[in-house]
Design an enzyme around this catalytic site. Structure first.
Site, PDB file in Angstrom:
ATOM      1  N   ASN A 190      -5.524   0.158  14.873  1.00 31.55           N
ATOM      2  CA  ASN A 190      -6.963   0.291  14.575  1.00 31.55           C
ATOM      3  C   ASN A 190      -7.388  -1.015  14.152  1.00 31.55           C
ATOM      4  OD1 ASN A 190      -6.156   0.275  11.977  1.00 31.55           O
ATOM      5  ND2 ASN A 190      -6.880   2.274  11.610  1.00 31.55           N
ATOM      6  N   ASP A 195       0.940  -1.270  -0.119  1.00 35.91           N
ATOM      7  CA  ASP A 195       0.018   0.035   0.020  1.00 35.91           C
ATOM      8  C   ASP A 195       0.908   1.152  -0.010  1.00 35.91           C
ATOM      9  OD1 ASP A 195       1.084   0.066   2.666  1.00 35.91           O
ATOM     10  OD2 ASP A 195      -0.983  -0.132   3.532  1.00 35.91           O
ATOM     11  N   GLU A 245      -9.240  -0.070   5.999  1.00 35.60           N
ATOM     12  CA  GLU A 245      -9.180   0.358   7.467  1.00 35.60           C
ATOM     13  C   GLU A 245     -10.841  -0.124   8.051  1.00 35.60           C
ATOM     14  OE1 GLU A 245      -7.191   2.166   8.555  1.00 35.60           O
ATOM     15  OE2 GLU A 245      -6.439   3.721   7.636  1.00 35.60           O
ATOM     16  N   HIS A 286      -6.367  -2.252  11.116  1.00 35.10           N
ATOM     17  CA  HIS A 286      -6.307  -2.331   9.596  1.00 35.10           C
ATOM     18  C   HIS A 286      -5.254  -3.424   9.118  1.00 35.10           C
ATOM     19  CE1 HIS A 286      -3.361   1.491   8.976  1.00 35.10           C
ATOM     20  NE2 HIS A 286      -2.693   0.147   9.538  1.00 35.10           N
TER      21      HIS A 286
HETATM   22  C1  F6R Z   1       2.140  -0.247   5.635  1.00 34.92           C
HETATM   23  C2  F6R Z   1       0.796  -1.064   6.168  1.00 34.92           C
HETATM   24  C3  F6R Z   1       0.053  -0.811   7.476  1.00 34.92           C
HETATM   25  C4  F6R Z   1       1.108  -1.151   8.747  1.00 34.92           C
HETATM   26  C5  F6R Z   1       0.403  -1.098   9.960  1.00 34.92           C
HETATM   27  C6  F6R Z   1       1.464  -1.210  10.973  1.00 34.92           C
HETATM   28  O1  F6R Z   1       2.446  -0.559   4.640  1.00 34.92           O
HETATM   29  O2  F6R Z   1       0.272  -1.521   5.451  1.00 34.92           O
HETATM   30  O3  F6R Z   1      -1.035  -1.422   7.560  1.00 34.92           O
HETATM   31  O4  F6R Z   1       1.477  -2.470   8.474  1.00 34.92           O
HETATM   32  O5  F6R Z   1      -0.096   0.265  10.331  1.00 34.92           O
HETATM   33  O6  F6R Z   1       2.275  -0.309  10.927  1.00 34.92           O
HETATM   34  P1  F6R Z   1       3.569  -0.247  12.156  1.00 34.92           P
HETATM   35  O7  F6R Z   1       4.257  -1.583  11.696  1.00 34.92           O
HETATM   36  O8  F6R Z   1       4.265   1.040  11.674  1.00 34.92           O
HETATM   37  O9  F6R Z   1       3.055  -0.441  13.352  1.00 34.92           O
END
Ligand code: F6R
Length: 233
Positions: free
Chosen positions: A128, A65, A135, A130
């Site tokens: 959250n 993403d 989301e 996701h």
């Molecule tokens: C990033 C992504 C997000 C992260 C998630 C966790 O490419 O797809 O879904 O994997 O927000 O983020 P961190 O690892 O920074 O806690």
């Protein structure tokens, strides 16, 4: 389906996951995999970047993403970040990022095509719930698309150094991720313990999109002790 849970100490986590991924590449050199950015995989990428890169020479890496509209030199921009942290070090045969140079709908269609036929989808877990930028409100049928980012995702972008908090993202949809032959969920740190418990042991719900990953027949959860601390199984 019951996911396979692998729990490591915080100190061992990155090397253990790196070793598992290298084994996967050795077994299937032409692996097609998608990779996330963020804080969770950063130590994994550091471990992989300092290991023998030869195993990547036939692999295809697809970006999970990205934010919409960040300049390439913004520290939070996903494509450049993945290049810096791993792609430029391991040099896979192909790296497919999200080309936003023209029409965004066309970018979505191209990226959705690229995300077909993944052998392995590696994803992180948002606070959250996701997955990618699927989301809260997303379902197992959510397609690859442009999304309005949740408040916590915009806050995370600021934490990654985004110069201006992005409003939108493009993500591979949960539906496409669930089609991957294998899925690895990476989760570290105590702050993720509650949401990991909700994802694995709570109800399947769009409030926690990660809960839909349990439908996958080949899901591996790669957690550290702290993230796994509230799991009952
Ligand atoms: C990033 C992504 C997000 C992260 C998630 C966790 O490419 O797809 O879904 O994997 O927000 O983020 P961190 O690892 O920074 O806690």
């Amino acid at each position: 389906m019951t996911p396979t849970l692998h729990v490591f100490s915080a100190a061992a986590w990155a090397d253990a996951v790196a070793a598992a991924l290298i084994d996967r590449l050795l077994a299937q050199p032409r692996l097609r995999l998608c990779l996330p950015t963020g804080e969770t995989p950063a130590p994994l990428y550091a471990a992989l970047a300092s290991a023998d890169a030869g195993v990547w020479s036939q692999a295809t890496v697809v970006l999970l993403d990205d934010y919409v509209g960040l300049s390439a030199d913004d520290p939070a921009a996903g494509g450049p970040r993945l290049r810096r942290e791993i792609v430029d070090h391991v040099r896979p045969a192909a790296f497919i990022e999200i080309d936003q140079s023209g029409d965004l709908d066309a970018a979505v269609r191209r990226h959705d095509e690229a995300a077909r036929d993944l052998d392995l989808a590696i994803v992180g877990l948002g606070l959250n719930g996701h997955i990618g930028f699927n989301e809260p409100g997303s379902t197992a049928a959510s397609p690859t698309r442009v999304v309005d980012l949740h408040r916590r995702s915009r806050e995370a972008a600021a934490g990654y150094g985004a110069e201006e908090a992005p409003e939108r993202g493009i993500t591979i949809g949960l539906a496409r991720l669930l089609e991957a032959r294998e899925l690895w969920l990476l989760v570290t740190g105590a702050r993720k313990a509650e949401i990991l418990r909700a994802a694995l042991e709570g109800p399947e719900t769009p409030d926690v999109p990660a809960s839909f990953l349990r439908r996958h027949p080949n899901l591996r959860v790669m957690a550290d002790d702290a993230a796994a601390s509230l799991l009952t199984t």
